[in-house]
Scaffold this motif. Structure first.
Motif, PDB file in Angstrom:
ATOM      1  N   GLU A 257      14.897 -14.392   3.181  1.00 38.62           N
ATOM      2  CA  GLU A 257      13.913 -13.800   2.394  1.00 38.62           C
ATOM      3  C   GLU A 257      13.665 -12.311   2.819  1.00 38.62           C
ATOM      4  OE1 GLU A 257      11.398 -13.462  -0.588  1.00 38.62           O
ATOM      5  OE2 GLU A 257      11.977 -15.380  -0.242  1.00 38.62           O
ATOM      6  N   SER A 258      12.990 -11.421   1.895  1.00 35.88           N
ATOM      7  CA  SER A 258      12.818 -10.121   2.261  1.00 35.88           C
ATOM      8  C   SER A 258      11.330  -9.978   2.434  1.00 35.88           C
ATOM      9  CB  SER A 258      13.253  -9.209   1.338  1.00 35.88           C
ATOM     10  OG  SER A 258      12.771  -7.823   1.166  1.00 35.88           O
ATOM     11  N   PHE A 259      10.704  -9.507   3.079  1.00 32.62           N
ATOM     12  CA  PHE A 259       9.057  -9.464   3.139  1.00 32.62           C
ATOM     13  C   PHE A 259       8.728  -8.036   3.130  1.00 32.62           C
ATOM     14  CE2 PHE A 259      10.200 -13.549   4.985  1.00 32.62           C
ATOM     15  CZ  PHE A 259       9.137 -14.307   4.471  1.00 32.62           C
ATOM     16  N   SER A 260       7.198  -7.844   2.549  1.00 30.21           N
ATOM     17  CA  SER A 260       6.572  -6.654   2.963  1.00 30.21           C
ATOM     18  C   SER A 260       5.646  -6.840   3.551  1.00 30.21           C
ATOM     19  CB  SER A 260       6.198  -5.815   1.401  1.00 30.21           C
ATOM     20  OG  SER A 260       7.537  -5.322   0.538  1.00 30.21           O
ATOM     21  N   VAL A 261       5.237  -6.013   4.526  1.00 33.37           N
ATOM     22  CA  VAL A 261       3.948  -6.368   5.395  1.00 33.37           C
ATOM     23  C   VAL A 261       2.777  -5.446   4.658  1.00 33.37           C
ATOM     24  CG1 VAL A 261       2.672  -5.839   7.426  1.00 33.37           C
ATOM     25  CG2 VAL A 261       5.075  -6.666   7.394  1.00 33.37           C
ATOM     26  N   ILE A 262       1.651  -6.119   4.180  1.00 33.78           N
ATOM     27  CA  ILE A 262       0.488  -5.603   3.598  1.00 33.78           C
ATOM     28  C   ILE A 262      -0.436  -4.871   4.723  1.00 33.78           C
ATOM     29  CG2 ILE A 262      -1.646  -5.902   2.263  1.00 33.78           C
ATOM     30  CD1 ILE A 262       0.018  -8.084   0.787  1.00 33.78           C
TER      31      ILE A 262
ATOM     32  N   TYR B  81       0.143   1.384   2.957  1.00 32.92           N
ATOM     33  CA  TYR B  81      -0.587   0.422   2.397  1.00 32.92           C
ATOM     34  C   TYR B  81       0.172  -0.876   2.207  1.00 32.92           C
ATOM     35  CZ  TYR B  81      -3.972   3.289   0.367  1.00 32.92           C
ATOM     36  OH  TYR B  81      -4.966   4.186  -0.020  1.00 32.92           O
ATOM     37  N   VAL B  82       1.714  -0.893   2.056  1.00 31.21           N
ATOM     38  CA  VAL B  82       2.703  -1.954   2.068  1.00 31.21           C
ATOM     39  C   VAL B  82       4.023  -1.455   2.644  1.00 31.21           C
ATOM     40  CG1 VAL B  82       3.978  -3.420   0.678  1.00 31.21           C
ATOM     41  CG2 VAL B  82       1.609  -2.979   0.208  1.00 31.21           C
ATOM     42  N   LYS B  83       4.617  -1.944   3.596  1.00 31.90           N
ATOM     43  CA  LYS B  83       5.733  -1.543   4.139  1.00 31.90           C
ATOM     44  C   LYS B  83       6.919  -2.671   4.170  1.00 31.90           C
ATOM     45  CE  LYS B  83       7.731   0.455   8.175  1.00 31.90           C
ATOM     46  NZ  LYS B  83       7.700   1.179   9.681  1.00 31.90           N
ATOM     47  N   SER B  84       7.909  -2.366   3.493  1.00 34.87           N
ATOM     48  CA  SER B  84       9.102  -3.037   3.147  1.00 34.87           C
ATOM     49  C   SER B  84       9.925  -3.344   4.524  1.00 34.87           C
ATOM     50  CB  SER B  84       9.836  -2.663   2.171  1.00 34.87           C
ATOM     51  OG  SER B  84      10.819  -3.622   1.775  1.00 34.87           O
ATOM     52  N   TYR B  85      10.187  -4.633   4.806  1.00 37.99           N
ATOM     53  CA  TYR B  85      11.063  -4.834   5.886  1.00 37.99           C
ATOM     54  C   TYR B  85      12.251  -5.601   5.535  1.00 37.99           C
ATOM     55  CZ  TYR B  85       7.722  -3.591   9.369  1.00 37.99           C
ATOM     56  OH  TYR B  85       6.596  -2.744   9.937  1.00 37.99           O
TER      57      TYR B  85
ATOM     58  N   ILE C 190      -5.282  -2.558  -2.420  1.00 37.32           N
ATOM     59  CA  ILE C 190      -3.784  -2.162  -2.195  1.00 37.32           C
ATOM     60  C   ILE C 190      -3.432  -1.542  -3.467  1.00 37.32           C
ATOM     61  CG2 ILE C 190      -1.517  -2.732  -1.505  1.00 37.32           C
ATOM     62  CD1 ILE C 190      -3.657  -2.804   0.917  1.00 37.32           C
ATOM     63  N   ILE C 191      -3.464  -2.505  -4.680  1.00 32.82           N
ATOM     64  CA  ILE C 191      -2.893  -1.803  -5.876  1.00 32.82           C
ATOM     65  C   ILE C 191      -3.334  -0.219  -6.174  1.00 32.82           C
ATOM     66  CG2 ILE C 191      -2.482  -2.434  -8.161  1.00 32.82           C
ATOM     67  CD1 ILE C 191      -1.008  -4.356  -6.226  1.00 32.82           C
ATOM     68  N   PRO C 192      -4.811  -0.083  -6.216  1.00 35.72           N
ATOM     69  CA  PRO C 192      -5.039   1.345  -6.533  1.00 35.72           C
ATOM     70  C   PRO C 192      -4.333   2.410  -5.524  1.00 35.72           C
ATOM     71  CG  PRO C 192      -6.782  -0.176  -6.694  1.00 35.72           C
ATOM     72  CD  PRO C 192      -5.767  -0.932  -6.001  1.00 35.72           C
ATOM     73  N   GLY C 193      -4.143   1.853  -4.319  1.00 40.70           N
ATOM     74  CA  GLY C 193      -3.754   2.877  -3.363  1.00 40.70           C
ATOM     75  C   GLY C 193      -2.193   3.248  -3.723  1.00 40.70           C
ATOM     76  N   LEU C 194      -1.540   2.201  -4.071  1.00 36.92           N
ATOM     77  CA  LEU C 194      -0.059   2.397  -4.541  1.00 36.92           C
ATOM     78  C   LEU C 194       0.059   3.043  -5.743  1.00 36.92           C
ATOM     79  CD1 LEU C 194       1.385  -1.135  -3.570  1.00 36.92           C
ATOM     80  CD2 LEU C 194       1.503   0.835  -2.362  1.00 36.92           C
ATOM     81  N   LEU C 195      -0.709   2.616  -6.804  1.00 38.34           N
ATOM     82  CA  LEU C 195      -0.749   3.369  -8.089  1.00 38.34           C
ATOM     83  C   LEU C 195      -1.216   4.749  -8.109  1.00 38.34           C
ATOM     84  CD1 LEU C 195      -2.096   0.645 -10.464  1.00 38.34           C
ATOM     85  CD2 LEU C 195       0.411   1.352 -10.269  1.00 38.34           C
ATOM     86  N   TYR C 196      -2.325   5.055  -7.325  1.00 39.69           N
ATOM     87  CA  TYR C 196      -3.025   6.572  -7.572  1.00 39.69           C
ATOM     88  C   TYR C 196      -2.683   7.485  -6.381  1.00 39.69           C
ATOM     89  CZ  TYR C 196      -5.040   3.995 -11.280  1.00 39.69           C
ATOM     90  OH  TYR C 196      -5.297   3.064 -12.283  1.00 39.69           O
TER      91      TYR C 196
ATOM     92  N   SER D 289       0.013   9.146  -3.235  1.00 40.19           N
ATOM     93  CA  SER D 289       1.144   9.914  -3.233  1.00 40.19           C
ATOM     94  C   SER D 289       2.196   8.823  -2.828  1.00 40.19           C
ATOM     95  CB  SER D 289       1.134  11.126  -2.430  1.00 40.19           C
ATOM     96  OG  SER D 289       1.003  10.909  -1.289  1.00 40.19           O
ATOM     97  N   PHE D 290       3.473   9.153  -3.390  1.00 38.71           N
ATOM     98  CA  PHE D 290       4.742   8.070  -3.062  1.00 38.71           C
ATOM     99  C   PHE D 290       4.972   8.327  -1.600  1.00 38.71           C
ATOM    100  CE2 PHE D 290       9.337   7.255  -2.697  1.00 38.71           C
ATOM    101  CZ  PHE D 290       9.349   6.020  -3.195  1.00 38.71           C
ATOM    102  N   ASP D 291       4.794   9.567  -0.787  1.00 33.58           N
ATOM    103  CA  ASP D 291       4.989   9.406   0.457  1.00 33.58           C
ATOM    104  C   ASP D 291       4.243   8.838   1.521  1.00 33.58           C
ATOM    105  OD1 ASP D 291       3.304  11.555  -0.171  1.00 33.58           O
ATOM    106  OD2 ASP D 291       3.700  12.774   1.392  1.00 33.58           O
ATOM    107  N   LYS D 292       3.007   8.432   0.886  1.00 36.56           N
ATOM    108  CA  LYS D 292       2.004   7.576   1.821  1.00 36.56           C
ATOM    109  C   LYS D 292       1.864   5.980   1.168  1.00 36.56           C
ATOM    110  CE  LYS D 292      -1.061  11.427   2.414  1.00 36.56           C
ATOM    111  NZ  LYS D 292      -1.845  11.660   3.562  1.00 36.56           N
ATOM    112  N   LYS D 293       2.769   5.582   0.311  1.00 35.75           N
ATOM    113  CA  LYS D 293       2.971   4.184   0.244  1.00 35.75           C
ATOM    114  C   LYS D 293       2.987   3.317   1.236  1.00 35.75           C
ATOM    115  CE  LYS D 293       7.090   2.352  -0.922  1.00 35.75           C
ATOM    116  NZ  LYS D 293       7.941   1.336  -0.823  1.00 35.75           N
ATOM    117  N   GLU D 294       3.767   3.772   2.277  1.00 38.29           N
ATOM    118  CA  GLU D 294       3.798   2.854   3.563  1.00 38.29           C
ATOM    119  C   GLU D 294       2.774   2.569   4.334  1.00 38.29           C
ATOM    120  OE1 GLU D 294       7.198   3.618   6.009  1.00 38.29           O
ATOM    121  OE2 GLU D 294       8.760   2.572   4.396  1.00 38.29           O
TER     122      GLU D 294
END
Length: 175
Positions: free
Chosen positions: A87-92, A30-34, A15-21, A23-28
């Protein structure tokens, strides 16, 4: 390595490499904030508690169930539960993690299935997928260099299921 350690390492390495490397528009992907819409969280989701100040065993966990005033998280690799209020969660995205996120007997069966493919099937027959429903396991096979379903076997599983018993089923179908 225990289930929890293996799953956390899988999250870090996939997940971390997908987020780091990525594009920003594809962040979700990997991880989606709720944070603003907790109603999007479902039973079985792998989640990260965003607003926990103190690191604890449940910061990364699996949604066991949802109650009116809280979300109940199950610790990875155990049956311990924790109620999270406010609590605020992000779904992996579990699809990005593969079968390494299976736990307990299911992960052991997955490992036995992979070994059975190597020991009991023809060279061109490859593992395609595995799924679990109650005490039943369904395994799909494909041909090398293809992704179409070649055959499928289902069997009841438990901690005593052997690689040889799985291999026998695979061998019978692998013609």
């Amino acid at each position: 390595m225990r289930d929890k350690e293996r799953i956390l390492m899988t999250i870090i390495t996939r997940i971390i490499p997908g987020l780091l490397y990525g594009s920003f528009d594809k962040k979700e992907e990997y991880v989606k904030s709720y944070m603003l819409n907790p109603s999007g969280i479902c039973k079985g989701d792998l989640v990260f508690a965003n607003t926990s100040l103190n690191i604890n065993d449940f910061v990364v966990g699996i949604v066991d169930h949802i109650e009116n005033d809280c979300i109940v998280i199950r610790e990875i690799g155990s049956n311990r539960l924790c109620n999270y209020y406010n609590e605020s969660f992000s779904v992996i995205n579990k699809e990005k993690l593969g079968y390494e996120i299976l736990e307990g007997v299911q992960y052991k069966i997955y490992q036995k299935v992979i070994k059975a493919f190597g020991n009991y099937t023809n060279y061109c027959t490859r593992f395609k997928s595995i799924s679990f429903d109650g005490n039943m396991c369904t395994v799909q096979a494909r041909k090398a260099f293809e992704n179409d379903l070649f055959f499928e076997v289902s069997f009841p599983y438990n901690s005593k299921t052997t690689t040889a018993s799985i291999g026998k089923l695979l061998k019978e179908k692998d013609l």
